[in-house]
Design an enzyme around this catalytic site. Structure first.
Site, PDB file in Angstrom:
ATOM      1  N   ASP A  51       0.848  -1.194   0.000  1.00 34.85           N
ATOM      2  CA  ASP A  51       0.000   0.000   0.000  1.00 34.85           C
ATOM      3  C   ASP A  51       0.882   1.243   0.000  1.00 34.85           C
ATOM      4  O   ASP A  51       1.672   1.450   0.916  1.00 34.85           O
ATOM      5  CB  ASP A  51      -0.884  -0.017   1.255  1.00 34.85           C
ATOM      6  CG  ASP A  51      -1.799   1.188   1.307  1.00 34.85           C
ATOM      7  OD1 ASP A  51      -2.957   1.066   0.876  1.00 34.85           O
ATOM      8  OD2 ASP A  51      -1.348   2.264   1.762  1.00 34.85           O
ATOM      9  N   TYR A  56       3.096   9.756   0.004  1.00 36.68           N
ATOM     10  CA  TYR A  56       4.159   9.179   0.835  1.00 36.68           C
ATOM     11  C   TYR A  56       5.557   9.478   0.286  1.00 36.68           C
ATOM     12  O   TYR A  56       6.542   9.311   1.000  1.00 36.68           O
ATOM     13  CB  TYR A  56       4.012   7.649   0.982  1.00 36.68           C
ATOM     14  CG  TYR A  56       2.713   7.175   1.583  1.00 36.68           C
ATOM     15  CD1 TYR A  56       1.899   8.019   2.324  1.00 36.68           C
ATOM     16  CD2 TYR A  56       2.312   5.858   1.419  1.00 36.68           C
ATOM     17  CE1 TYR A  56       0.705   7.569   2.868  1.00 36.68           C
ATOM     18  CE2 TYR A  56       1.124   5.403   1.962  1.00 36.68           C
ATOM     19  CZ  TYR A  56       0.311   6.259   2.674  1.00 36.68           C
ATOM     20  OH  TYR A  56      -0.863   5.802   3.200  1.00 36.68           O
ATOM     21  N   LYS A  81      -2.683   5.954  -4.200  1.00 35.79           N
ATOM     22  CA  LYS A  81      -3.748   6.934  -3.920  1.00 35.79           C
ATOM     23  C   LYS A  81      -3.453   8.269  -4.580  1.00 35.79           C
ATOM     24  O   LYS A  81      -2.287   8.683  -4.635  1.00 35.79           O
ATOM     25  CB  LYS A  81      -3.868   7.139  -2.396  1.00 35.79           C
ATOM     26  CG  LYS A  81      -3.898   5.842  -1.614  1.00 35.79           C
ATOM     27  CD  LYS A  81      -4.070   6.022  -0.128  1.00 35.79           C
ATOM     28  CE  LYS A  81      -3.755   4.725   0.597  1.00 35.79           C
ATOM     29  NZ  LYS A  81      -2.343   4.536   0.939  1.00 35.79           N
ATOM     30  N   HIS A 114      -7.286   9.841  -1.979  1.00 32.22           N
ATOM     31  CA  HIS A 114      -6.650   9.748  -0.653  1.00 32.22           C
ATOM     32  C   HIS A 114      -7.458  10.437   0.457  1.00 32.22           C
ATOM     33  O   HIS A 114      -7.581   9.911   1.553  1.00 32.22           O
ATOM     34  CB  HIS A 114      -5.241  10.345  -0.719  1.00 32.22           C
ATOM     35  CG  HIS A 114      -4.322   9.819   0.339  1.00 32.22           C
ATOM     36  ND1 HIS A 114      -2.978   9.678   0.151  1.00 32.22           N
ATOM     37  CD2 HIS A 114      -4.551   9.386   1.604  1.00 32.22           C
ATOM     38  CE1 HIS A 114      -2.431   9.184   1.254  1.00 32.22           C
ATOM     39  NE2 HIS A 114      -3.367   9.004   2.146  1.00 32.22           N
TER      40      HIS A 114
END
Ligand code: A2P
Length: 281
Positions: A51, A56, A81, A114
């Site tokens: 994931d 990120y 996302k 997200h």
């Protein structure tokens, strides 16, 4: 272990796609290990759902790792996302190109919005529906959507989200939203299933863990799975990564109820609407 191996539990999403119930949060960190070493330990432990998210900032590293891992693309389930700042129709299509280029793949298994950001999310969702219908993503979903966000999205959506990935742990168990997701046929997936901190010291959980001869983390993850909540725990520690996959025990109804009763309505992060107005991403 490969996707299809019967030692791994799967859930069938509302479009027939099979998703592992336990995945790996790829933004895990370990000061002593490189990113590749952490990911390698996760693969060795048996994780086959990874994931990530544009937010990120690890998609390039993850893509490099996966390309060199020896895993075949069909052997693992890959989620990413759309970041807040990538929302909108054209922006999302471009974001998908950037994400898949970074991850060195031509498709995603699951692509999520997200955070809810009201006005653009209709357009973001329309782009996700396009990617889904064209076969670039096997399933589409949302993250951090509460009931009112879903209700609004569903006024225009032509594809029902397959997944809603939301903060869920014993101190914030999301039981009301969980019921609504079940009604809609949307799979609940927990981010930060271990609650990052206090919950991992909880005395009630410690007592239950001792009786089953497992760790508190294992009790929490097992509790979520028995509630049909998919989980993506993070750990930079190889022993804990393996522990978080060793969930082949059964909690009694009484112990499930004891854990349910730990609910305090205590979030780790701000509520989705706060994140929306702050426009952080
Ligand atoms: P570590 O990386 O040192 O294992 P979450 O996924 O809920 O956000 O939680 C992540 C945090 O939980 C990390 O700080 C991680 O630390 C810790 N953690 C993950 N697995 C376990 C475990 N089995 N036991 C204790 N702590 C854990």
């Amino acid at each position: 272990m490969e996707i299809g191996d019967d030692t791994m539990e799967f859930v069938t999403l509302n479009n027939g796609v099979e998703m592992p119930m336990v995945g790996f949060g790829t933004d895990a960190a370990n000061d002593a290990l490189s990113y590749g070493e952490v990911m390698d330990a996760a693969v060795q432990a048996g994780y086959r759902l990874f994931d990530t998210a544009a937010m990120y900032g690890n998609q390039n590293e993850l893509g490099d790792f996966l390309a060199g891992s020896g895993l075949k693309r069909d052997d693992y389930f890959l989620t990413s996302k759309v970041a807040q700042k990538e929302q909108g129709y054209e922006n999302t299509l471009q974001a998908f190109k950037n994400t898949t280029a970074a991850l060195q793949t031509d498709h995603l298994d699951l692509y999520l919005v997200h955070w809810p950001k009201f006005d653009p999310f209709f357009e973001t969702w329309r782009a996700l529906e396009h990617l889904y219908k064209e076969g670039y993503v096997r399933a589409i979903g949302v993250s951090n959507f509460e009931a009112h966000h879903l209700d609004r999205l569903l006024t225009k959506a032509t594809v029902m989200p397959a997944v809603d990935q939301i903060e869920t742990h014993p101190y914030f168990n999301q039981h009301v939203l969980h019921g609504y997701l079940e009604e809609l046929g949307i799979q609940h997936q927990a981010w930060s299933p271990l609650g990052r901190g206090a919950v991992l010291q909880d005395p009630v959980l410690a007592g239950i863990a001792e009786r089953y001869g497992v760790s508190i983390a294992q009790v929490i993850l097992r509790w979520q799975i028995q509630h049909n909540v998919a989980v993506i725990p993070k750990s930079g520690n190889p022993a804990r990564m393996a522990q978080n996959l060793a969930l082949d025990f059964q909690l009694t109804t009484t112990d499930m109820a004891r854990i349910d009763a730990l609910q305090r309505g205590e979030r780790i992060m701000g509520a989705p609407d706060q994140n929306y107005t702050e426009d952080l991403w």
